[in-house]
Design a protein around this motif. Structure first.
Motif, PDB file in Angstrom:
ATOM      1  N   UNK A   1       0.831  -1.206   0.000  1.00 57.73           N
ATOM      2  CA  UNK A   1       0.000   0.000   0.000  1.00 57.73           C
ATOM      3  C   UNK A   1       0.863   1.252   0.000  1.00 57.73           C
ATOM      4  N   UNK A   2       1.910   1.248   0.817  1.00 59.69           N
ATOM      5  CA  UNK A   2       2.807   2.398   0.881  1.00 59.69           C
ATOM      6  C   UNK A   2       3.506   2.626  -0.458  1.00 59.69           C
ATOM      7  N   UNK A   3       3.935   1.553  -1.096  1.00 54.86           N
ATOM      8  CA  UNK A   3       4.615   1.670  -2.385  1.00 54.86           C
ATOM      9  C   UNK A   3       3.661   2.205  -3.451  1.00 54.86           C
ATOM     10  N   UNK A   4       2.413   1.801  -3.372  1.00 56.72           N
ATOM     11  CA  UNK A   4       1.406   2.335  -4.295  1.00 56.72           C
ATOM     12  C   UNK A   4       1.231   3.837  -4.088  1.00 56.72           C
ATOM     13  N   UNK A   5       1.180   4.257  -2.827  1.00 57.15           N
ATOM     14  CA  UNK A   5       1.068   5.689  -2.524  1.00 57.15           C
ATOM     15  C   UNK A   5       2.254   6.466  -3.079  1.00 57.15           C
ATOM     16  N   UNK A   6       3.427   5.903  -2.903  1.00 52.43           N
ATOM     17  CA  UNK A   6       4.647   6.578  -3.347  1.00 52.43           C
ATOM     18  C   UNK A   6       4.745   6.620  -4.866  1.00 52.43           C
TER      19      UNK A   6
END
Length: 266
Positions: free
Chosen positions: A191-196
């Motif tokens: 999820x964090x990588x998607x946000x980034x």
């Protein structure tokens, strides 16, 4: 040949077909057998055509399957295991050999060019965030401490809520994110990588799974070799040795390049 085996550029990985990605994963999982396996045997065991094998080899930087096998043989360290470990119990000997194989195969999978690129991104970033969960936290914490000692502004986070919030606030022109994940599928990290990715923040992932979600999402992925054998199979406590090796190489290279950049003029 200095081409990486699996640390291929993201855009190259994206151009691979589903069958080619499957074959890439199969080769990674059976790396120790490939050196003595003919192209026909590989195609039969992986259930793909020989044409698919040749096509994949060319896409990841080799002239063909033969040159790929030559690379494996060239990199393999010839060690007289029976002589050096003759006085050790068989099970302990196997454990030693498993760890040795993980280190050797992980180093074999690395690309000098990609390590250089990752170090450059670390050097250029004003702030580095390292995200990890589970046992990978220990590797991430060690990386963060060493970078801080080197006067690099760095934060390490393992709390899901903090990871989520931080990933929504990072800036593409100043920040760099490093993910440490054994299988590359940890929900909070994905999820964090998607946000980034949406925020166009550069991301680097350390993992052992070739066809993982984090690999697909990250700008750069450093792949380690993971043995399928675990002495504690009932729990997700598999060895992170290969991730430790990659982190060590990455940090050593960063130190070397940082020292070179501050050398006084002659």
């Amino acid at each position: 040949m200095s081409k990486p085996l699996f640390n291929i550029p993201y855009n190259t990985f994206e151009r691979l077909s589903d069958t080619e990605r499957y074959l890439l994963t199969y080769i990674h999982d059976h790396l120790d057998e490939i050196a003595t396996m003919s192209i026909v045997t590989l195609s039969e065991r992986a259930a793909v055509s020989t044409a698919t094998v040749v096509r994949l080899m060319k896409k990841i930087g080799f002239k063909g399957y033969t040159s790929f096998k030559y690379k494996l043989e060239q990199d393999k360290q010839m060690i007289d295991r029976e002589g050096s470990l003759s006085d050790i119990g068989n099970e302990i000997k196997q454990a030693l050999q498993k760890n040795e194989e993980e280190v050797r195969r992980t180093i074999q999978l690395q690309s000098i060019g990609q390590i250089e690129d990752a170090v450059q991104k670390m050097h250029d970033a004003k702030k580095i965030y390292i995200f990890a969960r589970g046992f990978s936290q220990m590797i991430a914490k060690e990386m963060a401490v060493k970078l801080q000692v080197l006067d690099k502004t760095c934060e390490m986070h393992d709390d899901p809520n903090i990871i989520r919030i931080k990933s929504q606030k990072m800036h593409h022109d100043t920040d760099l994110a490093i993910f440490v994940s054994l299988n590359g599928e940890t929900k909070e990290l994905v999820e964090a990588c998607q946000n980034l990715s949406i925020r166009q923040v550069t991301t680097i992932t350390l993992t052992t799974k070739v066809n993982s979600t984090l690999n697909k999402l990250s700008d750069m992925t450093l792949i380690g070799y993971k043995s399928e054998h675990s002495l504690i199979p009932d729990y997700e406590v598999r060895s992170r040795l290969s991730l430790n090796v990659i982190a060590r190489v990455l940090l050593d290279a960063y130190v070397i390049r940082t020292k070179e950049s501050v050398k006084p003029p002659h």
